[in-house]
Design an enzyme around this catalytic site. Structure first.
Site, PDB file in Angstrom:
ATOM      1  N   ASP A  36     -16.417  16.388 -14.536  1.00 32.92           N
ATOM      2  CA  ASP A  36     -16.670  16.898 -13.005  1.00 32.92           C
ATOM      3  C   ASP A  36     -17.083  16.417 -11.768  1.00 32.92           C
ATOM      4  O   ASP A  36     -17.810  15.888 -11.431  1.00 32.92           O
ATOM      5  CB  ASP A  36     -17.720  17.887 -13.275  1.00 32.92           C
ATOM      6  CG  ASP A  36     -19.136  16.752 -13.630  1.00 32.92           C
ATOM      7  OD1 ASP A  36     -18.946  15.532 -13.870  1.00 32.92           O
ATOM      8  OD2 ASP A  36     -20.116  17.323 -13.358  1.00 32.92           O
ATOM      9  N   HIS A 240       3.213  -5.728  -6.737  1.00 36.61           N
ATOM     10  CA  HIS A 240       1.885  -5.029  -6.259  1.00 36.61           C
ATOM     11  C   HIS A 240       0.495  -5.483  -7.175  1.00 36.61           C
ATOM     12  O   HIS A 240       0.565  -4.120  -8.415  1.00 36.61           O
ATOM     13  CB  HIS A 240       1.902  -3.744  -6.314  1.00 36.61           C
ATOM     14  CG  HIS A 240       2.917  -3.375  -5.218  1.00 36.61           C
ATOM     15  ND1 HIS A 240       3.171  -2.217  -5.273  1.00 36.61           N
ATOM     16  CD2 HIS A 240       2.987  -3.794  -3.720  1.00 36.61           C
ATOM     17  CE1 HIS A 240       4.364  -2.357  -3.755  1.00 36.61           C
ATOM     18  NE2 HIS A 240       3.648  -3.407  -3.498  1.00 36.61           N
ATOM     19  N   ASP A 257      -3.577  -9.512  -0.581  1.00 36.72           N
ATOM     20  CA  ASP A 257      -2.942  -8.210   0.624  1.00 36.72           C
ATOM     21  C   ASP A 257      -4.024  -7.116   0.508  1.00 36.72           C
ATOM     22  O   ASP A 257      -3.870  -6.721  -1.001  1.00 36.72           O
ATOM     23  CB  ASP A 257      -1.420  -7.646  -0.076  1.00 36.72           C
ATOM     24  CG  ASP A 257      -0.922  -7.082   0.437  1.00 36.72           C
ATOM     25  OD1 ASP A 257      -1.092  -6.160   1.337  1.00 36.72           O
ATOM     26  OD2 ASP A 257       0.334  -6.400   0.766  1.00 36.72           O
ATOM     27  N   ASP A 268      -3.037  -3.891   7.856  1.00 37.98           N
ATOM     28  CA  ASP A 268      -2.274  -3.967   6.142  1.00 37.98           C
ATOM     29  C   ASP A 268      -1.914  -5.956   7.170  1.00 37.98           C
ATOM     30  O   ASP A 268      -0.885  -6.288   7.512  1.00 37.98           O
ATOM     31  CB  ASP A 268      -1.335  -3.255   6.020  1.00 37.98           C
ATOM     32  CG  ASP A 268      -0.033  -4.138   4.969  1.00 37.98           C
ATOM     33  OD1 ASP A 268      -1.045  -4.233   3.608  1.00 37.98           O
ATOM     34  OD2 ASP A 268       1.159  -3.207   4.333  1.00 37.98           O
ATOM     35  N   HIS A 347      12.268  -7.689  -1.482  1.00 34.64           N
ATOM     36  CA  HIS A 347      11.647  -6.761  -0.304  1.00 34.64           C
ATOM     37  C   HIS A 347      11.933  -7.031   0.740  1.00 34.64           C
ATOM     38  O   HIS A 347      12.498  -7.429   1.428  1.00 34.64           O
ATOM     39  CB  HIS A 347      10.377  -6.528  -0.755  1.00 34.64           C
ATOM     40  CG  HIS A 347       9.069  -7.835  -0.391  1.00 34.64           C
ATOM     41  ND1 HIS A 347       9.051  -7.827   0.887  1.00 34.64           N
ATOM     42  CD2 HIS A 347       9.029  -8.472  -0.775  1.00 34.64           C
ATOM     43  CE1 HIS A 347       8.466  -8.690   1.260  1.00 34.64           C
ATOM     44  NE2 HIS A 347       9.043  -9.107   0.157  1.00 34.64           N
ATOM     45  N   HIS A 351       7.494  -2.215   7.080  1.00 35.75           N
ATOM     46  CA  HIS A 351       7.237  -1.094   7.327  1.00 35.75           C
ATOM     47  C   HIS A 351       6.108  -0.660   8.010  1.00 35.75           C
ATOM     48  O   HIS A 351       5.484  -1.116   8.716  1.00 35.75           O
ATOM     49  CB  HIS A 351       6.830  -0.901   5.911  1.00 35.75           C
ATOM     50  CG  HIS A 351       5.324  -1.059   5.174  1.00 35.75           C
ATOM     51  ND1 HIS A 351       4.049  -0.442   6.063  1.00 35.75           N
ATOM     52  CD2 HIS A 351       5.110  -2.292   4.813  1.00 35.75           C
ATOM     53  CE1 HIS A 351       3.342  -1.386   5.302  1.00 35.75           C
ATOM     54  NE2 HIS A 351       3.830  -2.628   4.853  1.00 35.75           N
ATOM     55  N   HIS A 358       1.730   3.026   4.279  1.00 34.02           N
ATOM     56  CA  HIS A 358       2.619   2.673   4.681  1.00 34.02           C
ATOM     57  C   HIS A 358       3.723   3.857   5.174  1.00 34.02           C
ATOM     58  O   HIS A 358       3.752   5.169   4.912  1.00 34.02           O
ATOM     59  CB  HIS A 358       3.709   2.622   2.844  1.00 34.02           C
ATOM     60  CG  HIS A 358       3.892   1.351   2.713  1.00 34.02           C
ATOM     61  ND1 HIS A 358       5.402   0.916   1.570  1.00 34.02           N
ATOM     62  CD2 HIS A 358       3.358   0.165   2.470  1.00 34.02           C
ATOM     63  CE1 HIS A 358       4.140  -0.356   1.255  1.00 34.02           C
ATOM     64  NE2 HIS A 358       4.069  -1.218   1.627  1.00 34.02           N
ATOM     65  N   GLU A 381       6.615  -9.182   6.822  1.00 35.60           N
ATOM     66  CA  GLU A 381       5.624 -10.247   5.769  1.00 35.60           C
ATOM     67  C   GLU A 381       7.034 -10.287   4.739  1.00 35.60           C
ATOM     68  O   GLU A 381       6.779  -9.884   3.595  1.00 35.60           O
ATOM     69  CB  GLU A 381       5.310  -8.761   5.322  1.00 35.60           C
ATOM     70  CG  GLU A 381       5.708  -7.637   4.731  1.00 35.60           C
ATOM     71  CD  GLU A 381       5.167  -6.613   4.056  1.00 35.60           C
ATOM     72  OE1 GLU A 381       4.984  -6.845   2.811  1.00 35.60           O
ATOM     73  OE2 GLU A 381       4.683  -5.386   4.654  1.00 35.60           O
ATOM     74  N   TYR A 385       9.127 -15.548  -4.236  1.00 40.66           N
ATOM     75  CA  TYR A 385       7.822 -15.527  -5.250  1.00 40.66           C
ATOM     76  C   TYR A 385       8.915 -15.785  -6.445  1.00 40.66           C
ATOM     77  O   TYR A 385       9.512 -15.592  -7.086  1.00 40.66           O
ATOM     78  CB  TYR A 385       7.829 -14.149  -5.755  1.00 40.66           C
ATOM     79  CG  TYR A 385       7.333 -13.551  -4.734  1.00 40.66           C
ATOM     80  CD1 TYR A 385       5.720 -13.231  -3.756  1.00 40.66           C
ATOM     81  CD2 TYR A 385       8.648 -12.469  -3.664  1.00 40.66           C
ATOM     82  CE1 TYR A 385       5.509 -12.022  -2.615  1.00 40.66           C
ATOM     83  CE2 TYR A 385       7.556 -11.575  -2.417  1.00 40.66           C
ATOM     84  CZ  TYR A 385       6.673 -11.696  -1.932  1.00 40.66           C
ATOM     85  OH  TYR A 385       6.069 -10.786  -0.901  1.00 40.66           O
ATOM     86  N   ARG A 402       3.223 -15.101   1.010  1.00 45.81           N
ATOM     87  CA  ARG A 402       3.793 -13.685   1.659  1.00 45.81           C
ATOM     88  C   ARG A 402       2.618 -13.861   2.284  1.00 45.81           C
ATOM     89  O   ARG A 402       1.308 -13.846   2.161  1.00 45.81           O
ATOM     90  CB  ARG A 402       3.734 -12.493   0.864  1.00 45.81           C
ATOM     91  CG  ARG A 402       4.192 -11.482   1.571  1.00 45.81           C
ATOM     92  CD  ARG A 402       4.199  -9.781   1.068  1.00 45.81           C
ATOM     93  NE  ARG A 402       2.524  -9.201   0.248  1.00 45.81           N
ATOM     94  CZ  ARG A 402       2.971  -9.477  -1.127  1.00 45.81           C
ATOM     95  NH1 ARG A 402       3.439 -10.144  -1.813  1.00 45.81           N
ATOM     96  NH2 ARG A 402       1.962  -9.020  -1.470  1.00 45.81           N
ATOM     97  N   GLU A 404       2.043 -11.582   6.169  1.00 41.59           N
ATOM     98  CA  GLU A 404       2.015 -10.114   6.513  1.00 41.59           C
ATOM     99  C   GLU A 404       0.643 -10.211   7.606  1.00 41.59           C
ATOM    100  O   GLU A 404      -0.264 -10.105   7.504  1.00 41.59           O
ATOM    101  CB  GLU A 404       1.144  -9.757   5.291  1.00 41.59           C
ATOM    102  CG  GLU A 404       1.870  -8.110   5.970  1.00 41.59           C
ATOM    103  CD  GLU A 404       1.373  -6.858   5.231  1.00 41.59           C
ATOM    104  OE1 GLU A 404       1.706  -5.863   5.201  1.00 41.59           O
ATOM    105  OE2 GLU A 404       0.653  -7.135   4.557  1.00 41.59           O
TER     106      GLU A 404
END
Length: 435
Positions: A36, A240, A257, A268, A347, A351, A358, A381, A385, A402, A404
């Site tokens: 609940d 991710h 990130d 971001d 990638h 974006h 996104h 970004e 890797y 990375r 960004e």
């Protein structure tokens, strides 16, 4: 300008776009976490964009055919017994005053009002998102209206996504939105710098996450705009990665990130740095390839350039760099043609950014990549890797990089909303230095 005027201008623009149609939207439903208890409530982005309303249990009708009262907001009625548990609710009168509605009614009246409004509409636009119950109910109501008017003609031809109109509107940020996005960026940049300064081998990933997210909340953010990624060592090569449970080892590179959401708008940011504060030769080599590509793409971001042109530039620069340091073999054209780069870069370059991290909006128009215009905000970004199972030279294995930033297109070029976080190797090492 009162905040209600911001949303009123957006609704007027929508009214101009829908012609003889109407927009009937439902706010996001509450989501059960366990038994609940619910997840913290977050309003549907399109609903918020047009109304500014953030409380659960709401809906609205935006109807140009209702000349005197085109904007009706449906909300939960006041209920003192329930409000003791869930918080105070505005009266219908105060709802009208605060949100600029032409009228406010009990949410219990929503379906009847929607059915009636559909009878004079050529099209019905609604938010076709993750609320399947609302989608099916709207389809049912359109079907009911079609049956009622089939002898006399008229009525809606069908159901369409309001996003076909609002997502194009949302691509160009107004001054109000840009102020909120800069605030989200400012909170986030300070948090990243704090995490860099606090980091040392032996800590756990979740401890850096705690530093970031506590700063978000301390500065007035609702919290993270998305699940924070804090990956050390090989975890930084997982795009991710959100477990954030491992211990940080001396020699690891750490990829963070993470960013704040402020008044519904997202930042971001990604930064990557050495756990011990000093880049090794191999770490520096990969990092500099990514940084060079990112800086060049940001420099090239201006009105008239297409989104695809930026990605193509990024890809070519990354491939050139990976060949130069011995991570890839062949010529640049050969590597791009056979796509062997995808082992290390898999990638897109960025974006859209806004109410959603996104954010909504097309990347193509009439079969061509969309042209950048002032007011658009997006991420840049690039990344490389190299996981521990790779066949790359051993010195590169277990390194994920990375970088960004959030870029606003201006009339003359661009503005980096997140430039305050260090990203030059010398600046990162200076910030992390304990000398």
């Amino acid at each position: 300008m009162p905040r209600s005027n911001v949303y009123s201008k957006r609704r007027q623009k929508l009214l101009n776009l829908i012609g003889g149609g109407i927009a009937i939207l439902r706010g996001a439903p509450e989501q059960i976490r366990t038994n609940d208890t619910e997840y913290p409530y977050r309003q549907d982005s399109d609903f918020f964009y047009l109304t500014g309303y953030t409380e659960p249990g709401a809906a609205c009708i935006i109807n140009p055919n209702n000349k005197d009262k085109p904007f009706t907001l449906f909300v939960l009625p006041q209920d003192p017994k329930k409000e003791v548990w869930t918080g105070w609710r505005l009266s219908f009168e105060d709802t009208v005053d605060q949100y600029g509605a032409d009228q406010a009614q009990d949410i219990a009246e929503f379906e009847t009002a929607a059915l009636e409004a559909m009878k004079t509409a050529a099209k019905v636009y609604t938010n076709l998102n993750h609320d399947k119950v609302h989608q099916y109910k709207m389809l049912d109501l359109v079907g009911q209206v079609r049956k009622q008017v089939q002898r006399t003609g008229g009525g809606p031809e069908g159901l369409e996504s309001v996003g076909s109109l609002t997502h194009g509107m949302r691509l160009i940020k107004d001054e109000h939105e840009l102020n909120l996005m800069q605030k989200a960026a400012d909170i986030s940049t300070a948090a990243h710098s704090k995490a860099m300064q606090a980091c040392s081998p032996g800590m756990y990933e979740y401890q850096l996450q705690a530093i970031l997210e506590s700063h978000f909340v301390h500065e007035g953010s609702a919290g993270p705009a998305y699940s924070s990624i804090v990956g050390a060592g090989d975890n930084a090569t997982v795009l991710h990665y959100i477990k954030n449970r491992d211990q940080i080892v001396d020699g690891d590179m750490i990829l963070i990130d993470a960013a704040a959401e402020y008044d519904m708008y997202a930042a971001d940011i990604t930064r990557t740095f050495p756990a011990n504060g000093k880049f090794s030769e191999a770490q520096s080599a990969i990092y500099q390839v990514v940084l060079t590509a990112q800086k060049a793409v940001i420099e090239a971001s201006k009105p008239g350039v297409t989104f695809q042109e930026l990605h193509d530039m990024d890809l070519r620069l990354l491939v050139e760099g990976m060949i130069a340091i011995g991570l890839l073999d062949g010529t640049v054209d050969e590597v791009i043609e056979n796509q062997s780069y995808e082992e290390y870069f898999m990638h897109k370059t960025g974006h859209w950014l806004g109410l959603d991290v996104h954010d909504m909006g097309n990347y193509m128009a009439d079969g061509e990549s969309i042209v950048l215009k002032p007011g658009m905000v997006f991420t840049v970004e690039p990344g490389i890797y190299v996981n521990s199972q790779s066949k790359a030279p051993e010195k590169f294995r277990g390194i994920g990089i990375r970088i960004e930033d959030d870029i606003l297109i201006t009339e003359t070029g661009n503005k980096n909303l997140t430039a305050a976080v260090p990203k030059e190797i010398t600046d990162i090492e200076a910030l992390m230095s304990r000398d």
